[in-house]
Design a protein around this motif. Structure first.
Motif, PDB file in Angstrom:
ATOM      1  N   ALA A 280       0.831  -1.211   0.000  1.00  0.00           N
ATOM      2  CA  ALA A 280       0.000   0.000   0.000  1.00  0.00           C
ATOM      3  C   ALA A 280       0.860   1.253   0.000  1.00  0.00           C
ATOM      4  N   GLN A 281       1.945   1.249   0.778  1.00  0.00           N
ATOM      5  CA  GLN A 281       2.830   2.417   0.810  1.00  0.00           C
ATOM      6  C   GLN A 281       3.542   2.610  -0.527  1.00  0.00           C
ATOM      7  N   ALA A 282       3.949   1.515  -1.153  1.00  0.00           N
ATOM      8  CA  ALA A 282       4.597   1.610  -2.468  1.00  0.00           C
ATOM      9  C   ALA A 282       3.640   2.208  -3.501  1.00  0.00           C
ATOM     10  N   ILE A 283       2.365   1.845  -3.418  1.00  0.00           N
ATOM     11  CA  ILE A 283       1.366   2.374  -4.355  1.00  0.00           C
ATOM     12  C   ILE A 283       1.161   3.870  -4.137  1.00  0.00           C
ATOM     13  N   VAL A 284       1.130   4.284  -2.879  1.00  0.00           N
ATOM     14  CA  VAL A 284       0.990   5.713  -2.576  1.00  0.00           C
ATOM     15  C   VAL A 284       2.143   6.509  -3.183  1.00  0.00           C
ATOM     16  N   ILE A 285       3.352   5.971  -3.086  1.00  0.00           N
ATOM     17  CA  ILE A 285       4.521   6.646  -3.652  1.00  0.00           C
ATOM     18  C   ILE A 285       4.406   6.720  -5.177  1.00  0.00           C
ATOM     19  N   ALA A 286       3.956   5.619  -5.808  1.00  0.00           N
ATOM     20  CA  ALA A 286       3.792   5.606  -7.265  1.00  0.00           C
ATOM     21  C   ALA A 286       2.693   6.575  -7.699  1.00  0.00           C
ATOM     22  N   ASP A 287       1.680   6.737  -6.852  1.00  0.00           N
ATOM     23  CA  ASP A 287       0.593   7.676  -7.172  1.00  0.00           C
ATOM     24  C   ASP A 287       1.099   9.116  -7.247  1.00  0.00           C
ATOM     25  N   GLN A 288       2.136   9.417  -6.529  1.00  0.00           N
ATOM     26  CA  GLN A 288       2.697  10.768  -6.582  1.00  0.00           C
ATOM     27  C   GLN A 288       3.415  11.016  -7.909  1.00  0.00           C
TER      28      GLN A 288
END
Length: 409
Positions: A280-288
């Motif tokens: 989930a944290q990796a996805i948040v970073i990719a969303d940026q």
């Protein structure tokens, strides 16, 4: 002097060899030889290719239906990954996840190099997970189900199951069939081209004609209407196995700076007592990095130095199932290590990037896939009508010889 040179040329290369009749006969013989030698292979590749267009849907065809709106919120990807790892605790490497929403309704979790198929060219473990309950509904090794075996036939004639080295040869052979298909299509178009501009007649089938004329009309019309797509499929199929031969040509028109299908070989830097970040944290970073792009899949870190790869699809991307907008992330610090943005590709890189979606019609979405699925049956129709027409001509020639012999006697 000029007359002498012309006379000498005609002795070496008699002009009658280049007559329209002989030139057409040359192409006709080439077209026939290809049909009799590798035509059936075109049939196999066409039919299996049609099946492969709907690989994900066919694998999910007989799975239990997903729940209705009673469970609108899907399980987190971290939770799904925990379930998969608990079911396969011995598999400690990285995993890949393909999310539902296009071609599939389930979450596909893949283990790329399982011990059971380590000697094969390609043999990942594919696990299908209910996105709402998080339960595993199906799992199989590549090539051990009917649908994946069909794909294996199309890709390497099942040679990949013998060994990786033999599979590479089989893959190259299959790709080289693209050259034969390309030449067959070009020769067919030349033979189809109507004399005197009678295009309407050349593009229609006379339904109430003799069997001989019906098969001939059917062969030429199917050949014409499918030729453009078959040429594209033939070229892209060849390019998969011989990209090194294609790159210099593409590079002549537009620079090809990188192979965007290869993993960049990045590594995470382990920090003392620092736990790995979650999916989930990796996805948040990719969303940026790609804030308005759709999440389509990801790779989890492969070992202590492995990295997260998050794949997202921007609105104008040709690929929907496996997009090229990717972000590589350090599994400990969450630092973005590399970004791949198709909008920044050169024209040459964009062309090479489109090869797969041109091969299966995905660049046109679902209508394109249906069209490519339909064209996959064209080699079968062309093979049958071509063989029937050839047999008719052989019978006619035999009858003519028999008649001539009886007349002489």
């Amino acid at each position: 002097m000029l007359e002498a040179s012309t006379h000498l040329f005609n002795i070496v290369w008699p002009s009658h060899l280049f007559s329209r009749k002989n030139f057409r006969k040359l192409w006709l013989n080439l077209h026939l030889i290809l049909a009799l030698t590798v035509g059936f292979e075109f049939v196999i590749l066409g039919l299996t290719g049609s099946c492969n267009v709907f690989y994900y849907e066919l694998n999910e065809l007989f799975l239990p239906p997903l729940p209705a709106a009673s469970q609108p919120q899907p399980r987190s990807l971290d939770s799904i990954m925990q379930t998969v790892k608990a079911s396969h605790p011995q598999r400690t490497g990285g995993w890949s996840m393909v999310l539902p929403g296009y071609q599939s309704d389930y979450v596909w979790v893949k283990y790329p190099k399982p011990e059971e198929t380590k000697d094969e060219l390609y043999g990942p473990l594919e696990i299908l997970v209910d996105p709402y309950s998080g339960t595993i509904v199906a799992e199989h090794f590549w090539g051990r189900t009917v649908i994946s075996l069909v794909y294996e036939v199309h890709a390497a004639l099942v040679t990949g199951k013998i060994s990786a080295e033999i599979g590479k040869i089989g893959f190259k052979v299959v790709c080289f069939f693209g050259v034969f298909l390309f030449v067959s299509c070009l020769s067919g178009l030349y033979l189809w081209w109507p004399r005197g501009g009678k295009f309407k007649q050349a593009l229609t089938v006379k339904l109430h004609s003799s069997p001989q004329r019906f098969y001939f009309d059917l062969h030429k019309t199917i050949g014409f209407y499918s030729s453009l797509l078959l040429l594209v499929i033939a070229f892209t199929g060849f390019a998969f196995g011989y990209k090194d031969a294609i790159k210099p040509l593409v590079n002549y028109f537009s620079a090809v700076k990188a192979d965007h299908l290869k993993n960049p070989g990045l590594k995470s830097t382990a920090l003392d007592l620092s736990p790995a970040i979650s999916i989930a944290q990796a996805i948040v970073i990719a969303d940026q990095v790609f804030p308005h792009a759709e999440l389509r899949g990801l790779d989890t870190p492969d070992g202590k130095e492995g990295v997260y790869m998050v794949a997202k699809r921007q609105a104008d991307e040709a690929y929907r199932q496996s997009p090229r907008s990717k972000v590589w992330i350090d599994q400990y610090s969450g630092k973005v290590l590399a970004v791949q943005d198709p909008r920044r590709f050169t024209a040459g890189e964009t062309f090479l990037n489109l090869l797969w979606s041109l091969h299966d019609g995905e660049f046109l979405g679902f209508p394109g896939r249906v069209l490519w699925f339909t064209v996959g049956f064209a080699p079968l129709a062309l093979y049958i009508t071509g063989i029937l027409r050839w047999l008719q001509k052989r019978r006619a020639a035999a009858m003519k010889l028999a008649k001539q012999a009886s007349t002489c006697n």
